[in-house]
Design an enzyme around this catalytic site. Structure first.
Site, PDB file in Angstrom:
ATOM      1  N   CYS A   1     -12.919  -2.996  10.666  1.00 45.77           N
ATOM      2  CA  CYS A   1     -13.497  -1.677   9.878  1.00 45.77           C
ATOM      3  C   CYS A   1     -11.943  -2.217   8.876  1.00 45.77           C
ATOM      4  O   CYS A   1     -11.484  -3.232   8.971  1.00 45.77           O
ATOM      5  CB  CYS A   1     -13.003   0.111  10.141  1.00 45.77           C
ATOM      6  SG  CYS A   1     -11.844   0.427  11.507  1.00 45.77           S
TER       7      CYS A   1
ATOM      8  N   CYS B   1      -3.141   8.485   7.521  1.00 41.90           N
ATOM      9  CA  CYS B   1      -3.258   8.758   5.913  1.00 41.90           C
ATOM     10  C   CYS B   1      -4.285   7.154   5.756  1.00 41.90           C
ATOM     11  O   CYS B   1      -4.479   6.601   4.840  1.00 41.90           O
ATOM     12  CB  CYS B   1      -2.126   8.425   5.223  1.00 41.90           C
ATOM     13  SG  CYS B   1      -1.522  10.414   5.197  1.00 41.90           S
TER      14      CYS B   1
ATOM     15  N   SER C   1       0.456  -1.092  -0.148  1.00 46.94           N
ATOM     16  CA  SER C   1      -0.139   0.271   0.085  1.00 46.94           C
ATOM     17  C   SER C   1       0.841   1.129   0.016  1.00 46.94           C
ATOM     18  O   SER C   1       0.357   2.461   0.182  1.00 46.94           O
ATOM     19  CB  SER C   1      -1.173  -0.095   0.867  1.00 46.94           C
ATOM     20  OG  SER C   1      -0.411   0.500   2.137  1.00 46.94           O
TER      21      SER C   1
ATOM     22  N   LYS D   1      12.890   0.097   5.827  1.00 45.25           N
ATOM     23  CA  LYS D   1      12.264   1.495   5.138  1.00 45.25           C
ATOM     24  C   LYS D   1      14.079   1.319   4.858  1.00 45.25           C
ATOM     25  O   LYS D   1      14.072   1.882   3.587  1.00 45.25           O
ATOM     26  CB  LYS D   1      11.465   1.625   5.407  1.00 45.25           C
ATOM     27  CG  LYS D   1      10.118   1.380   4.948  1.00 45.25           C
ATOM     28  CD  LYS D   1       9.064   2.796   4.470  1.00 45.25           C
ATOM     29  CE  LYS D   1       7.375   2.297   4.479  1.00 45.25           C
ATOM     30  NZ  LYS D   1       6.499   3.099   5.121  1.00 45.25           N
TER      31      LYS D   1
END
Length: 381
Positions: A338, A195, A71, A88
């Site tokens: 959710c 975000c 994503s 990362k």
């Protein structure tokens, strides 16, 4: 400063800088002599790191404890599909060394905390905040104030971005406002979605992160007027910009030590205004499904999210749960979910307060946790 020299390759690389009269060789020396810490190598960190590396900042530190996720690739242009699942910080450094081998990179593959922030920041001339959460923003700000370091700040959400330079000491020795002068206290937990929950258009961090890199270069080299005492706002949908003045708050308490920023931002705390909600984890949900237990599953995400991946629940978007309350069972266990568990908790709080439900359970971690622990074939988004 004059002792800093450049190889022939570097002079050719930076030639477009060197021919700018206001910048020239002195500006390039200052860049090469500088040590900049980037907190976060994601959406904002990607353009920040790419352009500061290309510009020739001498030493760049990267703080990031996360791994690359699919994503991320919609906006985090440092990474490729081959990097998914990799740290990362290390992946970013590998890519950046290929862009400019003259830069010294320092990896901090760790979460920035109150116990390590001062030690990490103390080795750098300035910090650029590319984070996406309030506890870390306040932590970076407070550590910068204590250590008297400039803090080049940016944030993004959906189609909007903002940039400023905090804790900047001007040529007269006057220190400008910091993040707490603009936002003395954080918003209530959950009021401003991340975000991950609210989304962000992919090009926005590229735009805002590039502006942030521009401010870093201005601060290092001393050219132009940094966004000291000013907050730049950008709306990608309307292409409108505004620049607001930010003043020092005379009533702000002096920042002399770091605190528990999770507690400060109300994360993980329950108050009288925010009742606790009952939870089950994804393994418990799977056991309920396997044992044919009579229960109802409610999905409070948006229709487009349901199309990407779903658990066969009844789709009732969060902003419609009160209108469609008659679809929610009151005589059996109801599991509400959710993406990550934030919106479903809000839905349960609202339903319990206004309609007296006592049979609602939040799915901890949401569909993301289900994809991680139960069904890896589900799309992550």
């Amino acid at each position: 400063m004059n002792s800093i020299s450049f190889s022939k390759e570097e002079l050719e690389r930076y030639s477009r800088h060197l021919i700018i009269p206001e910048f020239n060789i002195e500006g390039q020396r200052r860049l090469k002599n500088a040590k900049v810490l980037i907190v976060g190598s994601g959406g904002l960190g990607s353009p920040l790191l790419l352009y500061l590396t290309a510009a020739g900042v001498g030493t760049i530190g990267i703080v990031d404890f996360d791994v690359v996720d699919e994503s991320n690739l919609q906006r985090q242009v440092l990474f490729t599909v081959d990097d998914v699942g990799q740290p990362k910080s290390a992946t970013a450094i590998k890519r950046l060394k290929g862009l400019n081998p003259n830069v010294n990179f320092i990896e901090h593959n760790t979460r920035l905390t109150s116990s390590n922030a001062l030690d990490i920041l103390s080795d750098y001339d300035l910090v650029a905040d590319g984070t996406d959460n309030f506890p870390t923003r306040y932590l970076v700000n407070d550590a910068s104030v204590i250590l008297q370091k400039p803090n080049v700040y940016a944030s993004i959400f959906r189609f909007e971005g903002q940039v400023s330079v905090f804790n900047y000491t001007d040529k007269d020795g006057k220190v400008g406002p910091n993040y707490r002068d603009l936002f003395p206290t954080p918003p209530p937990p959950g009021l401003v979605p991340s975000c991950a929950e609210g989304g962000v258009i992919g090009v926005l961090p590229g735009i805002i992160g590039s502006l942030q890199a521009n401010e870093v270069i201005k601060v290092i080299t001393g050219i132009g007027d940094p966004l000291n005492g000013r907050l730049f706002l950008f709306d990608a949908l309307t292409f409108e910009t505004r620049t607001l003045k930010v003043h020092k708050d005379p009533d702000q308490e002096s920042i002399v030590k770091l605190i528990d920023y999770e507690v400060f931002c109300g994360i993980g705390q329950q108050t009288e205004d925010v009742p606790s909600v009952k939870e089950i984890n994804v393994k418990e949900l799977e056991r309920m499904k396997d044992s044919n237990e009579d229960y109802q599953l409610i999905d409070v995400r948006e229709p487009y999210e349901y199309e990407i991946a779903h658990l066969n629940g009844v789709l009732i978007p969060l902003d419609q749960v009160e209108e469609q309350v008659d679809q929610i069972a009151s005589d059996k266990k109801v599991v509400v979910h959710c993406r990550s568990g934030v919106r479903s908790a809000k839905a349960i709080e609202s339903l319990e307060k206004k309609f007296g439900f006592t049979n609602l359970y939040n799915l901890k971690g949401g569909i993301l946790a289900y994809a991680d622990e139960i069904d890896n074939s589900l799309a992550k988004y």
